[in-house]
Scaffold this active site. Structure first.
Site, mmCIF file in Angstrom:
data_model
loop_
_atom_site.group_PDB
_atom_site.id
_atom_site.type_symbol
_atom_site.label_atom_id
_atom_site.label_comp_id
_atom_site.label_asym_id
_atom_site.label_seq_id
_atom_site.Cartn_x
_atom_site.Cartn_y
_atom_site.Cartn_z
ATOM 1 C CG HIS A 220 -0.493 -0.451 2.485
ATOM 2 N ND1 HIS A 220 0.670 0.027 3.023
ATOM 3 C CD2 HIS A 220 -0.992 -1.342 3.386
ATOM 4 C CE1 HIS A 220 0.865 -0.542 4.203
ATOM 5 N NE2 HIS A 220 -0.127 -1.385 4.435
ATOM 6 C CG ASN A 266 -1.241 2.857 9.228
ATOM 7 O OD1 ASN A 266 -0.502 3.474 8.454
ATOM 8 N ND2 ASN A 266 -0.796 2.314 10.346
ATOM 9 C CG ASP A 293 -4.484 -2.657 3.694
ATOM 10 O OD1 ASP A 293 -4.453 -3.764 4.281
ATOM 11 O OD2 ASP A 293 -4.030 -1.618 4.192
ATOM 12 C CG HIS A 297 -12.041 -2.289 11.280
ATOM 13 N ND1 HIS A 297 -11.248 -2.806 12.269
ATOM 14 C CD2 HIS A 297 -11.205 -1.836 10.320
ATOM 15 C CE1 HIS A 297 -9.971 -2.677 11.921
ATOM 16 N NE2 HIS A 297 -9.920 -2.089 10.738
HETATM 17 ZN ZN LIG Z 1 -0.427 -2.351 6.309
HETATM 18 ZN ZN LIG Z 2 -2.788 -4.582 5.505
#
Ligand SMILES: [Zn+2]
Ligand SMILES: [Zn+2]
Length: 414
Positions: A220, A266, A293, A297
């Site tokens: 990422h 992040n 990614d 949640h």
């Molecule tokens: Zn990461």
């Molecule tokens: Zn990750």
């Protein structure tokens, strides 16, 4: 996947526009899948063999199955922030690879690089690789120690297994929930400066240039400054690759608006100039793959103050639509390049043989999509159990119409 083999099945995908970057195909073709593999790709109506089933793909793009290098499955442990326990032993890799798990997607486990991802003691790379891990990483807990990283890269060169680094110098980002810039200043939040990412990428690329055959993959990547190091590594023929997420090439830190926790991830969303650099690097080949990614949640982790909210968003359902909308329609990046970023690009990064290609004998994994279909993403109808997406209500162009895994249609848009 054992049950899929019960009867030798064949499927003829007719009249679609085949885009297969690995084999430089970009034309209307028919595709025959047989016994879990690609049997033939030929000009329309030239395939003579009969097929048990037919799929009318006229007006649609037929591509190799999309590969996402970076997904948090939250299993084992249905847990946070990544998997609990971390996948640091062969037993866990075997658990992930149980046959019944492979029915609708193919899972390629990425194992921990250090024990419990604590950054101190290396895991058994050779054993993990033998058990089926395609890469090692301490994602979320970057490897900061120079000697440990050097040792990881040395082993990666010996075994040809990529070390995936979440590039973040956590000594510089403590309590920093968003990008350092005018928006963090306005909101009174401590900023996560791009240098904390670029500094680690720069060090890792330097190490990769020094160590024979070292395999470094930057996860990422989000900042223009980080691209400089990746470009330098590639120029110097180091085995350095990187991925970019759809949210980083689509949204800037301004999207955080008034503390929208669905824009907390992040690395954080960056500035508009960073987005421009990412788009240029996606176009020119510096970036090897688009990865989501994907990080589900529960709402109780997101419906809290910005500083306490969990990092991460879901992304599997919006990835292709965002890529087509932003990269193809807005920036005119050709569809074949976009398909490459989802197929042969990621297959090369993790050396997944027989994937990301429609060459004869490859796995019969195919994604069929409509590049012109306009739709609105509705998070309440999402097939993910989680609702943490910043793209709710967003108009997108381009939608997956069918997914074929191992020669079987496992998803079809009604
Ligand atoms: Zn990461
Ligand atoms: Zn990750």
């Amino acid at each position: 996947m054992a049950h899929a083999k019960s009867k030798p099945a064949s499927l003829l995908i007719k009249g679609g526009h085949v885009i297969d970057p690995a084999n430089k195909i970009d034309a209307v073709m028919d595709v025959l899948l047989r016994d879990g593999g690609v049997a033939e790709v030929a000009a329309p109506n030239k395939i003579r063999a009969s097929a048990d089933e037919k799929f009318d793909a006229r007006g649609l793009i037929v591509a190799p199955g999309l590969i996402d290098l970076h997904v948090h499955l939250r299993e084992p442990g249905q847990a946070y922030p990544n998997t609990t326990p971390v996948i640091d032993s062969q037993e866990w890799v075997n658990w992930l690879l149980q046959p019944e798990r492979g029915a609708v997607v193919n899972v390629f486990p990425v194992a921990a690089a250090t024990h419990a991802s604590k950054g101190a003691v290396l895991t058994d790379f050779r054993g993990l690789q033998r058990a089926g891990a395609v890469a090692v990483t301490d994602d979320g807990r970057p490897i900061l120690d120079n000697d440990i990283m050097r040792e990881c890269l040395r082993l990666s060169g010996e075994l040809s297994i990529p070390v995936v680094q979440h590039a973040e110098d956590t000594r510089l980002t403590e309590n920093s929930p968003m990008n350092d810039g005018p928006t963090s200043f306005r909101l009174g939040l401590r900023g996560w400066n791009v240098s904390a990412e670029a500094g680690i990428v720069d060090r890792d690329v330097q190490l990769a240039q020094q160590i024979p055959n070292a395999r470094l993959h930057v996860a990422h990547l989000s900042a223009a400054d980080s691209l400089k190091a990746v470009r330098r590594g590639k120029r110097n023929r180091a085995r350095v690759t990187c991925e970019v997420t759809p949210h980083h090439f689509t949204l800037s830190d301004e999207a955080v608006g008034d503390y929208d926790t669905n824009c907390k991830m992040n690395p954080p969303l960056r500035s508009k100039p960073d987005i421009e650099s990412l788009v240029a690097a996606l176009a020119d080949g510096t970036v090897d793959a688009i990865a989501t990614d994907h990080a589900p949640h529960a709402s109780h982790e997101k419906d809290v103050e910005f500083e306490r909210a969990a990092f991460g968003i879901t992304g599997l359902e919006t990835a292709l639509g965002l890529a087509i909308t932003k990269l193809h329609r807005e920036h005119h990046i050709p569809l074949i390049r976009i398909v490459e970023l989802f197929t042969s690009g990621p297959a090369r990064v993790f050396e997944l043989r027989g994937r990301g290609s429609l060459a004869r004998g490859s796995h019969a994994d195919v994604t069929i999509f409509d590049p012109n279909k306009r739709w609105t993403f509705d998070v309440s109808k999402s097939r993910s159990l989680s609702r943490n997406s910043p793209f709710d209500g967003r108009q997108l162009t381009g939608k997956v119409m069918a997914t074929i895994v191992g020669g079987r249609v496992v998803y079809r848009e009604e």
